[in-house]
Scaffold this motif. Structure first.
Motif, short mmCIF file in Angstrom:
data_model
loop_
_atom_site.label_atom_id
_atom_site.label_comp_id
_atom_site.label_asym_id
_atom_site.label_seq_id
_atom_site.Cartn_x
_atom_site.Cartn_y
_atom_site.Cartn_z
N LYS A 3 -74.84 9.72 130.04
CA LYS A 3 -74.53 8.36 129.60
C LYS A 3 -73.13 8.14 129.98
O LYS A 3 -72.90 6.97 130.51
CB LYS A 3 -74.66 8.47 127.90
CG LYS A 3 -75.87 8.24 127.30
CD LYS A 3 -75.91 8.38 125.88
CE LYS A 3 -77.09 8.59 125.28
NZ LYS A 3 -77.14 8.60 123.92
N VAL A 4 -72.21 8.90 129.71
CA VAL A 4 -70.74 8.79 130.40
C VAL A 4 -70.64 8.59 131.95
O VAL A 4 -70.28 7.65 132.45
CB VAL A 4 -70.03 9.76 130.02
CG1 VAL A 4 -68.59 9.80 130.91
CG2 VAL A 4 -69.90 9.89 128.64
N TYR A 112 -68.75 4.90 125.35
CA TYR A 112 -68.92 6.08 124.69
C TYR A 112 -67.64 6.55 124.31
O TYR A 112 -66.53 6.26 124.74
CB TYR A 112 -69.32 7.08 126.01
CG TYR A 112 -69.94 8.57 125.19
CD1 TYR A 112 -71.08 8.58 124.87
CD2 TYR A 112 -68.84 9.43 124.96
CE1 TYR A 112 -71.50 9.91 124.14
CE2 TYR A 112 -69.13 10.90 124.65
CZ TYR A 112 -70.58 10.88 124.23
OH TYR A 112 -71.14 12.25 123.61
N GLY A 122 -69.27 13.35 120.49
CA GLY A 122 -69.11 11.83 120.50
C GLY A 122 -70.37 10.90 120.34
O GLY A 122 -71.35 11.60 120.13
N GLY A 123 -70.31 9.87 120.66
CA GLY A 123 -71.58 8.93 120.81
C GLY A 123 -71.28 7.34 121.00
O GLY A 123 -70.22 7.32 121.81
N PHE A 124 -71.95 6.58 120.76
CA PHE A 124 -71.98 5.12 121.08
C PHE A 124 -70.87 4.55 120.54
O PHE A 124 -70.61 4.40 119.31
CB PHE A 124 -73.06 4.24 120.71
CG PHE A 124 -73.21 2.89 121.08
CD1 PHE A 124 -73.08 2.30 122.34
CD2 PHE A 124 -73.16 2.10 120.01
CE1 PHE A 124 -73.11 1.27 122.67
CE2 PHE A 124 -72.98 0.51 120.30
CZ PHE A 124 -72.96 0.33 121.68
N TYR A 125 -69.92 4.05 121.31
CA TYR A 125 -68.76 3.40 120.70
C TYR A 125 -68.81 1.83 120.77
O TYR A 125 -69.26 1.48 121.92
CB TYR A 125 -67.32 3.75 121.46
CG TYR A 125 -65.96 3.41 121.23
CD1 TYR A 125 -65.42 3.36 120.29
CD2 TYR A 125 -65.71 2.09 122.32
CE1 TYR A 125 -64.06 2.90 120.13
CE2 TYR A 125 -64.56 1.25 121.94
CZ TYR A 125 -63.87 1.92 121.10
OH TYR A 125 -62.66 1.05 120.57
#
Length: 168
Positions: A3-4, A112, A122-125
């Motif tokens: 994702k990053v 992220y 971490g996760g969706f920011y």
């Protein structure tokens, strides 16, 4: 991690596409923000403080895109004999803004967020913002959140950014 990498590629693609347009104003924004923790984190933290680093491409009179990062520290509180540790969020996000008037904006930073402490990475920011803007500075209100499986820290607050004009 995928994702990053996808987020970085998307931001880079927007940057390259914008560089070819050659219109508008680009800003490097440096700022600070402070807020009150809400939701999951309100029982273990009493204040959030951080800094922002953003690069914004103003492509049209009404819309802008860019990249955003920074750091937000959630200060742990003490309840009786229990002392909660500080933790932080480091976002890597795309910046999206809409300007219904010359000085008023609505927008969001989406991407992220990396957690600096704990078992989760971490996760969706997400960070929606509403504020006032001129060529030198911005002042804004925000809601900042991070969606992680077992922990979703969030805060509500205000911030100010100094705009360094890069070019037109």
């Amino acid at each position: 991690m995928k994702k990053v990498i996808l987020l970085v590629l998307a931001i880079t693609s927007f940057s390259i596409a914008n560089a070819q347009v050659g219109e508008g104003t680009n800003w490097l924004k440096i700022g600070v923000h402070g807020g009150v923790p809400v939701g999951d984190v309100s029982d273990i933290s009493n204040f959030a403080l951080g800094f922002d680093l953003k690069y914004q491409f103003l492509n049209t009179e009404s819309f802008a895109i860019g990249a955003s990062t920074g750091y937000t520290n959630y200060f742990g509180e003490t309840e009786g004999l229990i002392e909660y540790s500080d933790f932080g969020i480091i976002p890597l996000a795309g910046l999206f803004r809409y300007y219904p008037t010359e000085n008023f904006f609505l927008g969001a930073d989406l991407g992220y967020g990396f957690l600096t402490e704990g078992d989760e990475t971490g996760g969706f920011y997400y960070r929606p913002e509403v504020g006032y803007h001129n060529d030198s500075w911005n002042i804004f209100a925000y809601y900042q959140g991070l969606s992680v499986d077992n922990f979703s820290p969030a805060s509500v607050g205000v911030g100010v950014n100094y705009n360094i004009i890069q070019g037109k």
